[in-house]
Design a protein around this motif. Structure first.
Motif, mmCIF file in Angstrom:
data_model
loop_
_atom_site.group_PDB
_atom_site.id
_atom_site.type_symbol
_atom_site.label_atom_id
_atom_site.label_comp_id
_atom_site.label_asym_id
_atom_site.label_seq_id
_atom_site.Cartn_x
_atom_site.Cartn_y
_atom_site.Cartn_z
ATOM 1 N N PHE A 58 36.941 32.486 17.460
ATOM 2 C CA PHE A 58 35.890 31.595 18.201
ATOM 3 C C PHE A 58 36.117 30.128 18.098
ATOM 4 O O PHE A 58 36.148 29.714 19.264
ATOM 5 C CB PHE A 58 34.727 31.888 17.456
ATOM 6 N N ILE A 59 36.625 29.626 17.416
ATOM 7 C CA ILE A 59 37.087 28.266 17.278
ATOM 8 C C ILE A 59 38.130 27.900 18.201
ATOM 9 O O ILE A 59 38.012 26.742 19.023
ATOM 10 C CB ILE A 59 37.187 27.608 15.876
ATOM 11 N N GLY A 60 39.174 28.703 18.096
ATOM 12 C CA GLY A 60 40.106 28.558 19.132
ATOM 13 C C GLY A 60 39.877 28.610 20.370
ATOM 14 O O GLY A 60 40.008 27.759 21.485
ATOM 15 N N ILE A 61 38.794 29.489 20.828
ATOM 16 C CA ILE A 61 38.031 29.756 22.196
ATOM 17 C C ILE A 61 37.401 28.580 22.660
ATOM 18 O O ILE A 61 37.487 28.032 23.874
ATOM 19 C CB ILE A 61 37.526 31.044 22.408
ATOM 20 N N LEU A 62 36.573 28.196 21.738
ATOM 21 C CA LEU A 62 35.660 26.992 21.726
ATOM 22 C C LEU A 62 36.303 25.482 22.103
ATOM 23 O O LEU A 62 36.051 24.889 23.042
ATOM 24 C CB LEU A 62 34.821 26.683 20.710
ATOM 25 N N PHE A 63 37.528 25.521 21.539
ATOM 26 C CA PHE A 63 38.330 24.017 21.725
ATOM 27 C C PHE A 63 38.790 24.315 22.895
ATOM 28 O O PHE A 63 39.262 23.458 23.821
ATOM 29 C CB PHE A 63 39.124 23.891 20.450
ATOM 30 N N ASP A 64 39.397 25.490 23.458
ATOM 31 C CA ASP A 64 40.058 25.640 24.796
ATOM 32 C C ASP A 64 39.147 25.491 25.842
ATOM 33 O O ASP A 64 39.507 24.766 26.677
ATOM 34 C CB ASP A 64 40.621 27.103 24.708
ATOM 35 N N ILE A 65 37.944 25.861 25.623
ATOM 36 C CA ILE A 65 36.788 25.548 26.667
ATOM 37 C C ILE A 65 36.697 24.016 26.723
ATOM 38 O O ILE A 65 36.552 23.473 27.904
ATOM 39 C CB ILE A 65 35.397 26.432 26.283
ATOM 40 N N ILE A 66 36.809 23.163 25.571
ATOM 41 C CA ILE A 66 36.651 21.990 25.654
ATOM 42 C C ILE A 66 37.568 21.158 26.460
ATOM 43 O O ILE A 66 37.523 20.188 27.245
ATOM 44 C CB ILE A 66 36.303 21.317 24.249
ATOM 45 N N HIS A 100 44.372 14.125 28.815
ATOM 46 C CA HIS A 100 45.448 14.607 28.358
ATOM 47 C C HIS A 100 45.693 14.453 26.865
ATOM 48 O O HIS A 100 46.008 15.623 26.450
ATOM 49 C CB HIS A 100 46.719 13.810 28.957
ATOM 50 N N LYS A 101 45.003 13.617 26.261
ATOM 51 C CA LYS A 101 44.889 13.524 24.897
ATOM 52 C C LYS A 101 44.099 14.546 24.280
ATOM 53 O O LYS A 101 44.257 15.328 23.347
ATOM 54 C CB LYS A 101 44.692 12.182 24.234
ATOM 55 N N VAL A 102 42.764 14.765 24.736
ATOM 56 C CA VAL A 102 41.809 15.586 24.456
ATOM 57 C C VAL A 102 42.164 16.813 24.558
ATOM 58 O O VAL A 102 42.060 17.733 23.688
ATOM 59 C CB VAL A 102 40.386 15.061 25.420
ATOM 60 N N SER A 103 42.727 17.083 25.751
ATOM 61 C CA SER A 103 43.190 18.522 26.037
ATOM 62 C C SER A 103 44.394 19.045 24.822
ATOM 63 O O SER A 103 44.445 20.009 24.385
ATOM 64 C CB SER A 103 43.894 18.647 27.322
ATOM 65 N N ASN A 104 45.185 17.835 24.776
ATOM 66 C CA ASN A 104 46.393 18.363 23.949
ATOM 67 C C ASN A 104 45.896 18.522 22.454
ATOM 68 O O ASN A 104 46.222 19.614 21.908
ATOM 69 C CB ASN A 104 47.320 16.963 23.770
ATOM 70 N N PHE A 105 44.776 17.695 21.980
ATOM 71 C CA PHE A 105 44.292 18.038 20.756
ATOM 72 C C PHE A 105 43.411 19.243 20.639
ATOM 73 O O PHE A 105 44.036 19.919 19.553
ATOM 74 C CB PHE A 105 43.441 16.978 20.252
ATOM 75 N N CYS A 106 42.672 19.253 21.477
ATOM 76 C CA CYS A 106 41.691 20.685 21.652
ATOM 77 C C CYS A 106 42.429 21.924 21.680
ATOM 78 O O CYS A 106 42.379 22.747 20.957
ATOM 79 C CB CYS A 106 40.313 20.487 22.610
ATOM 80 N N ALA A 107 43.293 22.114 22.703
ATOM 81 C CA ALA A 107 44.139 23.156 23.081
ATOM 82 C C ALA A 107 45.367 23.383 22.336
ATOM 83 O O ALA A 107 45.503 24.516 21.880
ATOM 84 C CB ALA A 107 44.380 23.239 24.659
ATOM 85 N N ASP A 108 46.253 22.307 22.014
ATOM 86 C CA ASP A 108 47.474 22.578 21.307
ATOM 87 C C ASP A 108 47.353 22.408 19.948
ATOM 88 O O ASP A 108 47.462 23.435 19.179
ATOM 89 C CB ASP A 108 48.365 21.409 21.923
#
Length: 190
Positions: A58-66, A100-108
Motif C-alpha cells: 500500500f505504501i508503494g502504491i500511495l507514493f506512486d500516486i503522489i 522530477h525530484k518529487v517523482s524520483n523520490f516517491c516512485a523510485d
C-alpha cells in the motif's frame, strides 16, 4: 569556442548533487528497512506478517500516486491560489516545479524500496507457511505472483486516481509536509 553559461553549470552540479543524495538515501533506507523487516518478520506470526506485507504494498502504491499527481498537476491552479493567499499554495508550486525530484523520490526511492521489501517479506512468509504446513511444493512462486498482481493492479488504479485528482493530491501532500515541517518558510506559506 563555446562557453557554457553559469546557470547551465549550476544546473548540472545541482542534478549531480541530487543523484548522489537520492542514491545515498536509497542505500541507507534500503539497508535499514531490509534489516529491520527481516528481523521483525521473523518474530511475527503469519497473519501479522501478511498484514505488514499488505502495508508495504500500500505504501508503494500511495507514493506512486503522489509521484504521478505531482508530475501532472497544473501549476496554474496553485498560482491562482497563491494570488488569493491560500495557505500552502507556494509550497505546492515548489513541489510541481521540482516534480522530477518529487517523482524520483516517491516512485523510485520509496516505490522501489517497497518493491524490494515486499519481495523480502513475501519470501519470509513463504518460508513460514512452508514450515508451518509442511508443504512440499514451492509456494514462493504463488506468493510472488499475488504480490506482483496487487502491486501492479494497485499502481494502475492509482494512476487513474492521480490523473483525476492531481490538484487535490498536491494540496494534501503540502498539508502533510506542513505538519512535519520545522522550516518556517513552509509553515508560513500563504
Amino acid at each position: 569556442m563555446k562557453y557554457k553559461s553559469k546557470d547551465s553549470n549550476n544546473k548540472k552540479d545541482s542534478n549531480l548533487k541530487w543523484i548522489v543524495t537520492v542514491s545515498l538515501i536509497a542505500l541507507l533506507l534500503s539497508l535499514f528497512l531490509s534489516f529491520t523487516a527481516t528481523k521483525a518478520i521473523s518474530n511475527l506470526n503469519i497473519i501479522l506478517a501478511i498484514l505488514l506485507l499488505l502495508c508495504v504494498i500500500f505504501i508503494g502504491i500511495l507514493f506512486d500516486i503522489i509521484a504521478v499527481g505531482v508530475t501532472i498537476a497544473d501549476e496554474n491552479n496553485f498560482h491562482a491560489m497563491a494570488s488569493k493567499k491560500v495557505k500552502g499554495a507556494k509550497t505546492s508550486i515548489k513541489l510541481i516545479k521540482n516534480s522530477h525530484k518529487v517523482s524520483n523520490f516517491c516512485a523510485d526511492v520509496v516505490g522501489d524500496i517497497c518493491g524490494v521489501l515486499s519481495g523480502t517479506v513475501s519470501a519470509i512468509i513463504a518460508l513460514k507457511i512452508t514450515e508451518y504446513y509442511n508443504l512440499t511444493f514451492d509456494i514462493q512462486a504463488i506468493i510472488t505472483a499475488i504480490v506482483s498482481a496487487l502491486t501492479i493492479g494497485g499502481k494502475a488504479a492509482g494512476k487513474i486516481v492521480a490523473k483525476a485528482n492531481s490538484t487535490k493530491i498536491v494540496a494534501l501532500v503540502t498539508k502533510v509536509l506542513h505538519l512535519f515541517s520545522k522550516n518556517k518558510t513552509i509553515k508560513n506559506d500563504n
